[in-house]
Design an enzyme around this catalytic site. Structure first.
Site, short mmCIF file in Angstrom:
data_model
loop_
_atom_site.label_atom_id
_atom_site.label_comp_id
_atom_site.label_asym_id
_atom_site.label_seq_id
_atom_site.Cartn_x
_atom_site.Cartn_y
_atom_site.Cartn_z
N ARG A 144 -3.29 16.53 -4.09
CA ARG A 144 -4.72 16.20 -4.24
C ARG A 144 -5.58 17.05 -3.31
NH1 ARG A 144 -4.02 9.88 -3.27
NH2 ARG A 144 -1.84 10.08 -3.83
N HIS A 161 -4.77 2.69 1.56
CA HIS A 161 -3.77 2.65 2.65
C HIS A 161 -4.13 1.59 3.70
CE1 HIS A 161 -2.84 7.21 1.87
NE2 HIS A 161 -1.93 6.44 1.27
N ASN A 190 6.45 -3.91 -4.86
CA ASN A 190 5.52 -2.81 -5.09
C ASN A 190 5.83 -2.28 -6.48
OD1 ASN A 190 3.97 -0.52 -5.12
ND2 ASN A 190 4.68 0.25 -3.14
N ARG A 233 2.00 -5.86 -3.61
CA ARG A 233 1.02 -4.83 -3.28
C ARG A 233 0.12 -4.63 -4.50
NH1 ARG A 233 1.41 1.55 -3.65
NH2 ARG A 233 -0.56 2.00 -2.59
N GLU A 275 4.60 -0.98 5.55
CA GLU A 275 3.67 -1.71 4.69
C GLU A 275 4.31 -2.98 4.13
OE1 GLU A 275 2.93 2.28 3.01
OE2 GLU A 275 0.96 1.50 2.47
#
Ligand code: AMP
Length: 401
Positions: free
Chosen positions: A246, A185, A8, A96, A389
């Site tokens: 956010r 996601h 990642n 990823r 993940e």
């Protein structure tokens, strides 16, 4: 032995996991931070953990100019502390990649053409795709001769129907500039929705599930029979739920208003909504732990931030239950979802009329791992399932090599 290395890659960081796939165990787990840091120390920090019965962790500091050097640091650490690359050399490297646009619907073996497409999609994910590509290029140098596989955050949402992915704006403009809901996601939503079916011992194909991935970034996903049919993030990861920094959903006219009245330009509005809003903007705390603590101490701003956060989740649960035509399972995952009983009970409070309830004792038991937090007799199973993940990326790698 059959191992997969999962990468990642961020603009200044490299996270990796080496996973033994015969029993899906992690052999090494590492993070190299501050890649390319100039400044006084010019030093990057490398932390590697070797799990197992006697887990060991090592931290070191090195000057690391770029991702290619980061891989050398990683390999040097493997040489020094293990695992041995001679015995555990990966059969593939899984990467990823954040944005796959409308081109990539599943794990994809990296070729030059794939890299050109990832670069082209950088206009939709300028902070992520270029960094992901740096990681791929550097990994191909460090691990030549084995397949590299890109696994896209957007791919699981390729199944959204047009009614869910289309924004009601001028169709020609939207088409020309690739404006639509992509969702993110996806790797986590896929892993968690499949794990929910496994946990409930029910066929994935017959389950209607709402996944609430509540981490620093947060998104909801409606999964019908294993297929993503709606999700709260949109063209970018800004839309939907309230997040650490956010805003999530808002009236787009707020931007025109702030531009006209407060003189904020595009760059400032971007910064405002992505980095200075959400929990941080409302309460001064971007971390849910601090928000919950402050709210518990009577801080009114923190209480409001928590209330807005929970109100938004409930809004999506209702919308997705309606869209799915019923719901069998609601699953909490990621940092906040896995750890905050206050958020889990608050988000679903008052939904008993819809068959949704959280058992207070189960919710606060402090158990880790996969668990049910609704009463046994409750029609909708409310679950907590830790996401993974990296493992999902590694599994998907094996499906294409
Ligand atoms: P993630 O993005 O999945 O790594 O989640 C990171 C977020 O999880 C952090 O920003 C924290 O706010 C949140 N988090 C971690 N532990 C807890 C906890 N015990 N209670 C509430 N939030 C938590």
């Amino acid at each position: 032995m059959s191992t997969v290395l999962v990468i990642n890659s961020g603009s200044s960081s490299l996270k990796y996991q080496l996973i033994e796939m015969t029993n899906e165990s992690v052999l090494a787990n590492g993070l190299i931070e501050r890649i390319g840091a100039g400044g006084d120390t010019g030093s990057s920090k490398h932390t590697v953990t070797l799990p197992g019965s006697e887990a060991r962790s090592f931290t070191s500091e090195h000057p690391v100019a770029d991702h290619t050097e980061a891989f050398k640091v990683m390999l040097a650490a493997f040489d020094k502390h293990g695992p041995s690359m001679a015995e555990n050399h990966p059969v593939a490297v899984g990467h990823r990649v954040v944005h796959g646009g409308k081109r990539f619907f599943g794990p994809t073996v990296v070729t030059d053409l794939v890299k050109i497409n990832i670069e082209d999609l950088a206009e939709l994910a300028p902070l992520h795709n270029p960094a992901n590509l740096d990681g791929i290029n550097a990994a191909q140098v460090a691990f030549p001769g084995i397949p590299h596989v890109a696994v896209f955050d957007t791919a699981f949402h390729a199944t959204l129907p047009p009614a869910a992915y289309t924004y009601a704006i001028d169709a020609g403009l939207a088409d020309k500039y690739r404006v639509r809901r992509y969702g993110f996601h996806g790797t986590s939503h896929k892993f968690v929705s499949e794990a929910a079916a496994e946990y409930l011992e029910r066929p994935l194909g017959e389950l209607k599930t709402i996944v609430l991935h509540l981490g620093n970034g947060a998104s909801a996903c409606a999964v019908d029979g294993g297929v993503s049919v709606d999700t709260s993030m949109g063209l970018t990861p800004l839309e939907g739920l309230v997040m650490g920094t956010r805003s999530g959903d808002l009236d787009p006219a707020i931007l025109f208003h702030l531009n006209r009245k407060a003189g904020l330009g595009f760059a400032e509005l971007d910064e405002l909504l992505n980095r200075k809003s959400g929990l941080l903007g409302l309460s001064g705390h971007g971390d849910m732990r601090d928000v919950v603590t402050a709210a518990g101490e009577g801080d009114a701003d923190a209480q409001l931030a928590l209330d807005v956060y929970l109100h938004r989740i409930k809004h999506y649960v209702g919308a997705y239950a309606a869209g799915l035509g019923g719901v069998d399972a609601i699953v909490f995952t990621a940092g906040v979802g896995e750890n905050s009983d206050v958020v889990r009970s608050g988000a679903l409070a008052g939904l008993e009329a819809f068959g949704i309830a959280v058992d207070p004792e189960r919710n606060t038991s402090g158990h880790r791992g996969r668990r049910r937090i609704s009463p046994d007799e409750s029609p909708v199973a409310v679950l907590v399932i830790p996401t993974n993940e990296e493992l999902e990326i590694a599994r998907q790698c094996l499906t294409v090599i």
